[in-house]
Motif scaffolding. Structure first.
Motif, PDB file in Angstrom:
ATOM      1  N   GLU A  69       0.663  -1.212  -0.300  1.00  0.00           N
ATOM      2  CA  GLU A  69       0.083   0.060  -0.038  1.00  0.00           C
ATOM      3  C   GLU A  69       0.870   1.224   0.062  1.00  0.00           C
ATOM      4  OE1 GLU A  69      -2.550  -0.101   3.297  1.00  0.00           O
ATOM      5  OE2 GLU A  69      -4.166  -1.819   2.083  1.00  0.00           O
ATOM      6  N   ALA A  70       1.981   1.272   0.875  1.00  0.00           N
ATOM      7  CA  ALA A  70       2.807   2.276   0.775  1.00  0.00           C
ATOM      8  C   ALA A  70       3.318   2.444  -0.773  1.00  0.00           C
ATOM      9  CB  ALA A  70       4.168   1.996   1.667  1.00  0.00           C
ATOM     10  N   LEU A  71       3.918   1.453  -1.349  1.00  0.00           N
ATOM     11  CA  LEU A  71       4.054   1.591  -2.786  1.00  0.00           C
ATOM     12  C   LEU A  71       2.893   2.191  -3.757  1.00  0.00           C
ATOM     13  CD1 LEU A  71       6.142   0.908  -5.488  1.00  0.00           C
ATOM     14  CD2 LEU A  71       4.926  -1.366  -5.263  1.00  0.00           C
ATOM     15  N   TRP A  72       1.741   1.623  -3.422  1.00  0.00           N
ATOM     16  CA  TRP A  72       0.739   2.341  -4.256  1.00  0.00           C
ATOM     17  C   TRP A  72       0.764   3.836  -4.162  1.00  0.00           C
ATOM     18  CZ3 TRP A  72      -3.404  -1.700  -2.202  1.00  0.00           C
ATOM     19  CH2 TRP A  72      -3.259  -2.932  -2.742  1.00  0.00           C
ATOM     20  N   ARG A  73       0.576   4.290  -2.878  1.00  0.00           N
ATOM     21  CA  ARG A  73       0.550   5.774  -2.467  1.00  0.00           C
ATOM     22  C   ARG A  73       1.669   6.583  -3.437  1.00  0.00           C
ATOM     23  NH1 ARG A  73      -0.903   3.685   2.484  1.00  0.00           N
ATOM     24  NH2 ARG A  73       1.175   3.954   3.477  1.00  0.00           N
ATOM     25  N   ILE A  74       3.093   6.098  -3.179  1.00  0.00           N
ATOM     26  CA  ILE A  74       4.026   6.717  -3.795  1.00  0.00           C
ATOM     27  C   ILE A  74       3.811   6.677  -5.343  1.00  0.00           C
ATOM     28  CG2 ILE A  74       6.610   6.591  -4.331  1.00  0.00           C
ATOM     29  CD1 ILE A  74       6.871   5.484  -1.366  1.00  0.00           C
ATOM     30  N   GLU A 102      10.676  -7.095 -18.387  1.00  0.00           N
ATOM     31  CA  GLU A 102      10.388  -8.091 -17.636  1.00  0.00           C
ATOM     32  C   GLU A 102       9.063  -7.731 -17.140  1.00  0.00           C
ATOM     33  OE1 GLU A 102      12.382 -10.759 -14.180  1.00  0.00           O
ATOM     34  OE2 GLU A 102      13.348  -9.068 -14.858  1.00  0.00           O
ATOM     35  N   LEU A 103       8.718  -6.529 -16.454  1.00  0.00           N
ATOM     36  CA  LEU A 103       7.456  -5.976 -16.161  1.00  0.00           C
ATOM     37  C   LEU A 103       6.576  -6.112 -16.902  1.00  0.00           C
ATOM     38  CD1 LEU A 103       6.068  -4.694 -13.380  1.00  0.00           C
ATOM     39  CD2 LEU A 103       6.671  -2.479 -14.241  1.00  0.00           C
ATOM     40  N   ALA A 104       6.708  -5.611 -18.156  1.00  0.00           N
ATOM     41  CA  ALA A 104       5.802  -5.688 -19.215  1.00  0.00           C
ATOM     42  C   ALA A 104       5.250  -6.975 -19.543  1.00  0.00           C
ATOM     43  CB  ALA A 104       6.316  -4.932 -20.642  1.00  0.00           C
ATOM     44  N   ALA A 105       5.991  -7.863 -19.341  1.00  0.00           N
ATOM     45  CA  ALA A 105       5.565  -9.374 -19.581  1.00  0.00           C
ATOM     46  C   ALA A 105       4.407  -9.857 -18.691  1.00  0.00           C
ATOM     47  CB  ALA A 105       6.558 -10.388 -19.766  1.00  0.00           C
ATOM     48  N   HIS A 145      12.077  -5.361  -7.635  1.00  0.00           N
ATOM     49  CA  HIS A 145      11.254  -6.075  -8.786  1.00  0.00           C
ATOM     50  C   HIS A 145      10.228  -6.915  -8.097  1.00  0.00           C
ATOM     51  CE1 HIS A 145      10.127  -7.928 -12.517  1.00  0.00           C
ATOM     52  NE2 HIS A 145      10.508  -6.821 -13.065  1.00  0.00           N
ATOM     53  N   GLU A 146      10.242  -7.647  -7.288  1.00  0.00           N
ATOM     54  CA  GLU A 146       9.517  -8.790  -6.697  1.00  0.00           C
ATOM     55  C   GLU A 146       8.577  -7.944  -5.994  1.00  0.00           C
ATOM     56  OE1 GLU A 146       9.070 -11.691  -2.873  1.00  0.00           O
ATOM     57  OE2 GLU A 146      11.151 -11.615  -3.855  1.00  0.00           O
ATOM     58  N   LEU A 147       8.931  -6.960  -5.234  1.00  0.00           N
ATOM     59  CA  LEU A 147       8.022  -6.182  -4.643  1.00  0.00           C
ATOM     60  C   LEU A 147       6.955  -5.441  -5.651  1.00  0.00           C
ATOM     61  CD1 LEU A 147       6.572  -4.334  -2.249  1.00  0.00           C
ATOM     62  CD2 LEU A 147       8.574  -3.016  -2.451  1.00  0.00           C
ATOM     63  N   LEU A 148       7.480  -5.082  -6.928  1.00  0.00           N
ATOM     64  CA  LEU A 148       6.483  -4.134  -7.912  1.00  0.00           C
ATOM     65  C   LEU A 148       5.348  -5.154  -8.460  1.00  0.00           C
ATOM     66  CD1 LEU A 148       9.279  -2.371 -10.081  1.00  0.00           C
ATOM     67  CD2 LEU A 148       7.518  -1.291  -8.334  1.00  0.00           C
ATOM     68  N   LEU A 149       6.219  -6.515  -8.540  1.00  0.00           N
ATOM     69  CA  LEU A 149       5.036  -7.621  -9.070  1.00  0.00           C
ATOM     70  C   LEU A 149       4.106  -8.087  -7.963  1.00  0.00           C
ATOM     71  CD1 LEU A 149       7.656  -9.830 -11.122  1.00  0.00           C
ATOM     72  CD2 LEU A 149       6.231  -7.795 -11.878  1.00  0.00           C
ATOM     73  N   SER A 169      11.881   4.245  -4.391  1.00  0.00           N
ATOM     74  CA  SER A 169      12.984   3.284  -4.029  1.00  0.00           C
ATOM     75  C   SER A 169      12.531   2.537  -2.661  1.00  0.00           C
ATOM     76  CB  SER A 169      13.969   4.315  -3.691  1.00  0.00           C
ATOM     77  OG  SER A 169      14.006   5.109  -2.566  1.00  0.00           O
ATOM     78  N   MET A 170      13.323   1.521  -2.424  1.00  0.00           N
ATOM     79  CA  MET A 170      13.012   0.653  -1.467  1.00  0.00           C
ATOM     80  C   MET A 170      13.116   1.616  -0.153  1.00  0.00           C
ATOM     81  SD  MET A 170      12.688  -2.456  -2.266  1.00  0.00           S
ATOM     82  CE  MET A 170      13.149  -3.808  -1.429  1.00  0.00           C
ATOM     83  N   ARG A 171      14.050   2.424   0.145  1.00  0.00           N
ATOM     84  CA  ARG A 171      14.068   3.598   1.234  1.00  0.00           C
ATOM     85  C   ARG A 171      12.877   4.210   1.305  1.00  0.00           C
ATOM     86  NH1 ARG A 171      18.827   3.346   4.165  1.00  0.00           N
ATOM     87  NH2 ARG A 171      20.541   2.374   3.023  1.00  0.00           N
ATOM     88  N   GLU A 172      12.379   4.883   0.206  1.00  0.00           N
ATOM     89  CA  GLU A 172      10.952   5.745   0.252  1.00  0.00           C
ATOM     90  C   GLU A 172      10.074   4.662   0.719  1.00  0.00           C
ATOM     91  OE1 GLU A 172      10.342   8.910  -0.306  1.00  0.00           O
ATOM     92  OE2 GLU A 172      12.663   9.333  -0.390  1.00  0.00           O
ATOM     93  N   ILE A 173       9.894   3.485   0.044  1.00  0.00           N
ATOM     94  CA  ILE A 173       8.651   2.746   0.411  1.00  0.00           C
ATOM     95  C   ILE A 173       8.718   2.493   2.016  1.00  0.00           C
ATOM     96  CG2 ILE A 173       7.939   0.476  -0.086  1.00  0.00           C
ATOM     97  CD1 ILE A 173       9.169   0.783  -3.125  1.00  0.00           C
ATOM     98  N   ALA A 174       9.808   2.184   2.347  1.00  0.00           N
ATOM     99  CA  ALA A 174       9.895   1.840   3.899  1.00  0.00           C
ATOM    100  C   ALA A 174       9.520   3.043   4.881  1.00  0.00           C
ATOM    101  CB  ALA A 174      11.398   1.364   4.316  1.00  0.00           C
ATOM    102  N   ALA A 175      10.002   4.282   4.347  1.00  0.00           N
ATOM    103  CA  ALA A 175       9.729   5.109   5.180  1.00  0.00           C
ATOM    104  C   ALA A 175       8.166   5.555   4.920  1.00  0.00           C
ATOM    105  CB  ALA A 175      10.392   6.419   4.545  1.00  0.00           C
ATOM    106  N   GLU A 176       7.564   5.525   3.876  1.00  0.00           N
ATOM    107  CA  GLU A 176       6.171   5.582   3.573  1.00  0.00           C
ATOM    108  C   GLU A 176       5.137   4.535   4.464  1.00  0.00           C
ATOM    109  OE1 GLU A 176       2.506   7.216   2.339  1.00  0.00           O
ATOM    110  OE2 GLU A 176       4.486   8.046   2.215  1.00  0.00           O
ATOM    111  N   ALA A 177       5.971   3.341   4.334  1.00  0.00           N
ATOM    112  CA  ALA A 177       5.063   2.339   5.235  1.00  0.00           C
ATOM    113  C   ALA A 177       5.415   2.569   6.695  1.00  0.00           C
ATOM    114  CB  ALA A 177       5.644   1.031   4.689  1.00  0.00           C
TER     115      ALA A 177
END
Length: 250
Positions: free
Chosen positions: A60-65, A165-168, A98-102, A75-83
């Motif tokens: 959900e933190a990734l979604w908001r960013i 890879e993400l497009a796939a 990449h695993e987090l994005l998917l 970035s992983m740090r930004e996501i951690a801070a948001e979460a």
């Protein structure tokens, strides 16, 4: 052998190794945990034993960013801070960005499908016009949840243009929405090619929904456009006011 800088289990810093074999774990507890993992590996995936609630919190933190600033800012740090968790927690639950994005995309898709099914349960499925109207509504920012989803999907689409890879994963070969809309249009009767009409409706509603997000059109204007095309497709497919069938410009 090079020194191990972090515990293999909890990722805590390890003291600099002296003579002999460098330590791999910060404590006997972590060493025992690693042994149990080797004896009883998680099934079916390495993430199965992790806390679903914490994974969703990070997603959900990734979604908001992504919705506010795009995926490049996530970035992983930004996501951690948001979460409001440590970077180590994010790295524990996801083996890389990449695993987090998917995973976050899969969670958002599942969340949207669950909410859509709940809303569809209140629609009269015996009325194809109302059913189709409800389906198309799912692609409009009619509430905060669908607005967030549209913005996140737009961020993923932009990223997929430069990330094969993400497009796939994001741009799959199937077209389940078009097939669903074509099935509903078949119940209208009198439509020569429901699949072609479905392609046009889905593409159109996707673009109109983004116009609402950008403020180029209002939700009321888009719904009036949908009503116009549903009137055109109903019965003979003749556009109201047209001189003869087939003369309409969509």
């Amino acid at each position: 052998m090079r020194d191990v800088k972090a515990c293999r289990v909890c990722r805590s810093p390890l003291p600099r190794a002296g003579r002999g074999r460098p330590p791999a774990y910060c404590s006997r507890a972590c060493q025992a945990k690693a042994y149990r993992r080797r004896k009883n590996p998680p099934v079916p995936t390495p993430a199965a034993s992790r806390r679903p609630g914490r994974r969703r919190q990070i997603a959900e933190a990734l979604w908001r960013i992504a919705a506010e600033r795009g995926l490049d800012a996530a970035s992983m740090r930004e996501i951690a801070a948001e979460a409001r968790v440590s970077l180590r927690v994010v790295q524990y639950h996801f083996d890389g960005k990449h695993e987090l994005l998917l995973a976050a995309l899969a969670m958002l898709n599942a969340d949207n499908e669950r909410r859509a099914r709940a809303r569809m349960a209140t629609v009269d499925v015996d009325d194809p016009r109302e059913l189709l109207r409800a389906i198309l509504d799912e692609f409009l920012p009619v509430d905060e949840q669908r607005l967030l989803a549209l913005r996140v999907f737009a961020a993923y689409f932009a990223r997929s243009l430069v990330d094969p890879e993400l497009a796939a994963v994001f741009l799959h070969d199937g077209q389940p929405l078009e097939e669903l809309v074509a099935t509903v249009l078949t119940d209208f009767g009198g439509i020569p090619d429901p699949r072609r009409e479905a392609d046009l409706l889905v593409s159109g509603i996707t673009g109109l929904g983004m116009d609402v997000v950008h403020g180029r059109r209002t939700l009321a204007e888009v719904r009036a456009t949908i009503a116009y095309h549903l009137d055109r497709l109903g019965g003979t497919g003749k556009v109201p006011g047209a001189e003869a069938p087939g003369t309409a410009v969509v």
